[in-house]
Design a protein around this motif. Structure first.
Motif, PDB file in Angstrom:
ATOM      1  N   LYS A 127       0.328  -0.896   0.176  1.00 62.31           N
ATOM      2  CA  LYS A 127      -0.227   0.135   0.173  1.00 62.31           C
ATOM      3  C   LYS A 127       0.428   1.594  -0.033  1.00 62.31           C
ATOM      4  O   LYS A 127       0.292   2.117  -1.278  1.00 62.31           O
ATOM      5  CB  LYS A 127      -1.235  -0.287   1.539  1.00 62.31           C
ATOM      6  CG  LYS A 127      -1.384   0.919   1.027  1.00 62.31           C
ATOM      7  CD  LYS A 127      -2.170   1.925   2.776  1.00 62.31           C
ATOM      8  CE  LYS A 127      -1.095   1.254   3.495  1.00 62.31           C
ATOM      9  NZ  LYS A 127      -0.683   2.821   4.512  1.00 62.31           N
ATOM     10  N   ALA A 128       1.792   1.248   0.622  1.00 62.24           N
ATOM     11  CA  ALA A 128       3.005   2.394   0.837  1.00 62.24           C
ATOM     12  C   ALA A 128       3.853   2.693  -0.357  1.00 62.24           C
ATOM     13  O   ALA A 128       3.577   3.797  -0.798  1.00 62.24           O
ATOM     14  CB  ALA A 128       3.588   1.801   2.084  1.00 62.24           C
ATOM     15  N   LEU A 129       3.957   1.587  -1.173  1.00 63.31           N
ATOM     16  CA  LEU A 129       4.781   1.636  -2.881  1.00 63.31           C
ATOM     17  C   LEU A 129       3.883   2.357  -2.767  1.00 63.31           C
ATOM     18  O   LEU A 129       4.032   2.809  -4.234  1.00 63.31           O
ATOM     19  CB  LEU A 129       4.993   0.290  -2.746  1.00 63.31           C
ATOM     20  CG  LEU A 129       5.744   0.492  -3.859  1.00 63.31           C
ATOM     21  CD1 LEU A 129       7.101   1.270  -3.992  1.00 63.31           C
ATOM     22  CD2 LEU A 129       5.954  -0.919  -4.159  1.00 63.31           C
ATOM     23  N   ILE A 130       2.553   1.745  -3.212  1.00 61.28           N
ATOM     24  CA  ILE A 130       1.737   1.997  -4.600  1.00 61.28           C
ATOM     25  C   ILE A 130       0.991   3.893  -4.350  1.00 61.28           C
ATOM     26  O   ILE A 130       1.432   4.705  -5.345  1.00 61.28           O
ATOM     27  CB  ILE A 130       0.032   1.493  -4.539  1.00 61.28           C
ATOM     28  CG1 ILE A 130       0.527  -0.452  -4.879  1.00 61.28           C
ATOM     29  CG2 ILE A 130      -1.086   2.101  -5.514  1.00 61.28           C
ATOM     30  CD1 ILE A 130      -0.202  -1.244  -4.646  1.00 61.28           C
ATOM     31  N   LEU A 131       1.060   4.122  -2.835  1.00 60.76           N
ATOM     32  CA  LEU A 131       0.939   5.354  -2.772  1.00 60.76           C
ATOM     33  C   LEU A 131       1.935   6.080  -3.109  1.00 60.76           C
ATOM     34  O   LEU A 131       1.407   7.519  -3.397  1.00 60.76           O
ATOM     35  CB  LEU A 131       0.049   5.842  -1.477  1.00 60.76           C
ATOM     36  CG  LEU A 131      -1.199   5.146  -1.106  1.00 60.76           C
ATOM     37  CD1 LEU A 131      -1.241   5.434   0.937  1.00 60.76           C
ATOM     38  CD2 LEU A 131      -2.490   5.607  -1.601  1.00 60.76           C
ATOM     39  N   ASN A 132       2.829   6.155  -2.500  1.00 62.15           N
ATOM     40  CA  ASN A 132       4.324   6.896  -3.135  1.00 62.15           C
ATOM     41  C   ASN A 132       4.612   6.872  -4.864  1.00 62.15           C
ATOM     42  O   ASN A 132       4.305   8.250  -4.946  1.00 62.15           O
ATOM     43  CB  ASN A 132       5.352   6.262  -2.602  1.00 62.15           C
ATOM     44  CG  ASN A 132       5.489   6.756  -1.015  1.00 62.15           C
ATOM     45  OD1 ASN A 132       4.731   7.667  -0.184  1.00 62.15           O
ATOM     46  ND2 ASN A 132       5.737   5.932  -0.020  1.00 62.15           N
ATOM     47  N   ILE A 133       4.191   6.152  -4.652  1.00 57.62           N
ATOM     48  CA  ILE A 133       4.436   5.959  -6.945  1.00 57.62           C
ATOM     49  C   ILE A 133       3.110   7.224  -7.427  1.00 57.62           C
ATOM     50  O   ILE A 133       3.102   8.137  -7.946  1.00 57.62           O
ATOM     51  CB  ILE A 133       3.661   4.587  -7.381  1.00 57.62           C
ATOM     52  CG1 ILE A 133       5.123   3.597  -7.217  1.00 57.62           C
ATOM     53  CG2 ILE A 133       3.987   3.993  -9.164  1.00 57.62           C
ATOM     54  CD1 ILE A 133       5.190   2.351  -7.334  1.00 57.62           C
ATOM     55  N   LEU A 134       2.292   6.555  -6.569  1.00 63.94           N
ATOM     56  CA  LEU A 134       0.788   7.640  -7.161  1.00 63.94           C
ATOM     57  C   LEU A 134       1.047   9.098  -6.958  1.00 63.94           C
ATOM     58  O   LEU A 134       0.679   9.738  -7.225  1.00 63.94           O
ATOM     59  CB  LEU A 134      -0.625   7.197  -6.740  1.00 63.94           C
ATOM     60  CG  LEU A 134      -1.164   5.680  -7.234  1.00 63.94           C
ATOM     61  CD1 LEU A 134      -2.581   5.472  -6.773  1.00 63.94           C
ATOM     62  CD2 LEU A 134      -1.588   5.784  -8.762  1.00 63.94           C
ATOM     63  N   LEU A 135       1.263   9.551  -5.584  1.00 66.32           N
ATOM     64  CA  LEU A 135       1.836  10.405  -5.062  1.00 66.32           C
ATOM     65  C   LEU A 135       2.966  11.328  -6.461  1.00 66.32           C
ATOM     66  O   LEU A 135       2.576  12.733  -6.720  1.00 66.32           O
ATOM     67  CB  LEU A 135       2.135  10.669  -3.937  1.00 66.32           C
ATOM     68  CG  LEU A 135       2.840  12.547  -3.315  1.00 66.32           C
ATOM     69  CD1 LEU A 135       1.681  12.833  -3.381  1.00 66.32           C
ATOM     70  CD2 LEU A 135       3.131  12.032  -1.738  1.00 66.32           C
ATOM     71  N   PHE A 136       3.860  10.708  -6.596  1.00 66.65           N
ATOM     72  CA  PHE A 136       5.436  10.928  -7.312  1.00 66.65           C
ATOM     73  C   PHE A 136       4.846  11.377  -9.062  1.00 66.65           C
ATOM     74  O   PHE A 136       4.940  12.487  -9.337  1.00 66.65           O
ATOM     75  CB  PHE A 136       6.347  10.830  -7.146  1.00 66.65           C
ATOM     76  CG  PHE A 136       7.571  11.523  -5.797  1.00 66.65           C
ATOM     77  CD1 PHE A 136       8.082  12.056  -5.683  1.00 66.65           C
ATOM     78  CD2 PHE A 136       6.852  10.266  -4.558  1.00 66.65           C
ATOM     79  CE1 PHE A 136       8.740  12.443  -4.338  1.00 66.65           C
ATOM     80  CE2 PHE A 136       7.253  10.418  -3.464  1.00 66.65           C
ATOM     81  CZ  PHE A 136       8.263  11.731  -3.168  1.00 66.65           C
ATOM     82  N   VAL A 137       4.486  10.457  -9.209  1.00 61.47           N
ATOM     83  CA  VAL A 137       3.766  11.005 -10.802  1.00 61.47           C
ATOM     84  C   VAL A 137       2.516  11.784 -11.556  1.00 61.47           C
ATOM     85  O   VAL A 137       2.709  11.920 -11.844  1.00 61.47           O
ATOM     86  CB  VAL A 137       3.155   9.203 -11.075  1.00 61.47           C
ATOM     87  CG1 VAL A 137       2.085   9.612 -12.377  1.00 61.47           C
ATOM     88  CG2 VAL A 137       3.925   8.260 -11.378  1.00 61.47           C
ATOM     89  N   SER A 138       1.715  11.798  -9.969  1.00 62.20           N
ATOM     90  CA  SER A 138       0.958  12.556 -10.156  1.00 62.20           C
ATOM     91  C   SER A 138       1.414  14.402 -10.299  1.00 62.20           C
ATOM     92  O   SER A 138       1.299  14.582 -10.710  1.00 62.20           O
ATOM     93  CB  SER A 138      -0.111  12.440  -8.849  1.00 62.20           C
ATOM     94  OG  SER A 138      -1.059  11.177  -9.184  1.00 62.20           O
ATOM     95  N   VAL A 139       2.702  13.879  -9.380  1.00 63.03           N
ATOM     96  CA  VAL A 139       2.900  15.385  -9.065  1.00 63.03           C
ATOM     97  C   VAL A 139       3.836  16.294  -9.685  1.00 63.03           C
ATOM     98  O   VAL A 139       3.839  17.402 -10.779  1.00 63.03           O
ATOM     99  CB  VAL A 139       3.845  15.780  -8.133  1.00 63.03           C
ATOM    100  CG1 VAL A 139       4.662  16.635  -7.919  1.00 63.03           C
ATOM    101  CG2 VAL A 139       3.045  15.723  -6.801  1.00 63.03           C
ATOM    102  N   ALA A 140       4.240  14.959 -10.912  1.00 65.17           N
ATOM    103  CA  ALA A 140       6.002  15.176 -11.869  1.00 65.17           C
ATOM    104  C   ALA A 140       5.056  15.173 -12.653  1.00 65.17           C
ATOM    105  O   ALA A 140       4.552  16.538 -13.753  1.00 65.17           O
ATOM    106  CB  ALA A 140       6.227  13.839 -12.558  1.00 65.17           C
ATOM    107  N   LEU A 141       2.912  14.597 -13.136  1.00 63.97           N
ATOM    108  CA  LEU A 141       2.986  14.688 -14.500  1.00 63.97           C
ATOM    109  C   LEU A 141       2.261  16.660 -13.939  1.00 63.97           C
ATOM    110  O   LEU A 141       1.894  17.120 -15.088  1.00 63.97           O
ATOM    111  CB  LEU A 141       0.877  14.530 -14.800  1.00 63.97           C
ATOM    112  CG  LEU A 141       1.728  12.550 -14.956  1.00 63.97           C
ATOM    113  CD1 LEU A 141       0.736  12.241 -14.955  1.00 63.97           C
ATOM    114  CD2 LEU A 141       2.093  12.397 -16.450  1.00 63.97           C
TER     115      LEU A 141
END
Length: 315
Positions: free
Chosen positions: A190-204
């Motif tokens: 869960k932590a890995l998925i949330l962190n990936i979503l966070l950084f991808v969203s901010v990068a976009l």
């Protein structure tokens, strides 16, 4: 760092103190000095922001001040956790969960704050007539609690799950790490998925704001100087996001180095922690502050003279 997979024994602690060589003391001193130095720099920058009314009532400086506060908290908690682990000091999991929650929240807040700062620059360039109404100091300060609420969701979920399922879990003493709050495999996933979503969203979001500002800069009616400056600011935010992403490399490099001979691993481990975890967080706010032409001279005077010789007007 301690082996957190089992309780510490008296033999473990005795072995640790025997291993306290001059070299290890020097490494610890270097990390402590770096943390304290950059905490001091951040505090001086926060004092500088409070010294001028313009800084206190401008959206981007309010967000910059929040960035400084967040990074200062992250560095302070990180230093406490480092010392607790390095000195083999155990804590009740209740106290540990508070420190881990604060550390993880401030880590997550950093990219979220960058996203809001980029949006503020996007509004300033693409909607200049509405910027004063949209990015008011009151609205900017109102956004900060929402950033914190979003930042604490990940670890707060782990804390509440354990609190509801195993209340006695928090009474036991242990070496304080995030892993101590993870008792199920799904928590790490869960932590890995949330962190990936966070950084991808901010990068976009950063990519979108940069392209929008670039298009605006090429239009005939735009303020060229302001648009180009905003583009450089968004690129700087992307660089800061990259610094935040470096923290994800720590665990990967740690496992990679562990395959090497122990003497080499011992040397590389401290370098990994220092370069990948400590320095990126230290440099992020400093680079942003020194780039600002209005802020930089005041900061230099406050830093060199501790603010005692600085007389700043109300403007």
């Amino acid at each position: 760092m301690a082996n957190t997979s089992r309780p510490l024994t008296v033999t473990d602690v005795q072995a640790f103190w025997v291993a306290m060589t001059d070299e290890r003391i020097f490494r610890m001193s270097l990390i402590i000095f770096t943390h304290v130095l950059f905490i001091y720099i951040n505090v001086v920058m926060m004092v500088t922001l409070r010294s001028k009314a313009t800084f206190c009532n401008t959206a981007r400086y309010i967000l910059f001040g929040h960035m400084l506060l967040n990074d200062t908290l992250h560095l302070s908690v990180g230093l406490v956790l480092y010392l607790l682990n390095s000195l083999y000091i155990t804590l009740a999991r209740a106290a540990c969960s508070f420190l881990v929650l604060l550390s993880a929240t401030t880590f997550t807040i950093a990219p979220l704050n960058l996203a809001v700062m980029s949006l503020e620059r996007y509004v300033a360039v693409c909607f200049p007539l509405h910027h004063c109404q949209l990015a008011t100091p009151a609205r900017t300060r109102l956004a900060i609690p929402f950033i914190w609420a979003a930042g604490c969701v990940n670890v707060l979920t782990d804390v509440w799950v354990l609190l509801l399922a195993k209340p006695p879990f928090y009474l036991a003493h242990t070496i304080c790490t995030h892993e101590q709050l993870m008792v199920a495999r799904w928590q790490g996933l869960k932590a890995l998925i949330l962190n990936i979503l966070l950084f991808v969203s901010v990068a976009l979001l950063l990519l979108y704001t940069y392209i929008a500002i670039l298009i605006e800069a090429r239009s005939a009616s735009s303020n060229k100087a302001s648009a180009h400056k905003a583009m450089k600011t968004v690129l700087l935010h992307a660089f800061q996001l990259g610094l935040s992403l470096m923290s994800f490399l720590y665990v990967f490099l740690e496992s990679l180095f562990s395959q090497l001979p122990f003497e080499i691993y011992k040397e590389l481990r401290i370098a990994n922690f220092f370069v990948v975890v400590v320095l990126p967080r230290c440099l992020s706010s400093l680079v942003y502050g020194l780039r600002d032409e209005a802020f930089k001279p005041l900061f230099k005077r406050h830093f060199l003279f501790c603010g005692s010789w600085v007389k700043v007007g109300p403007s």
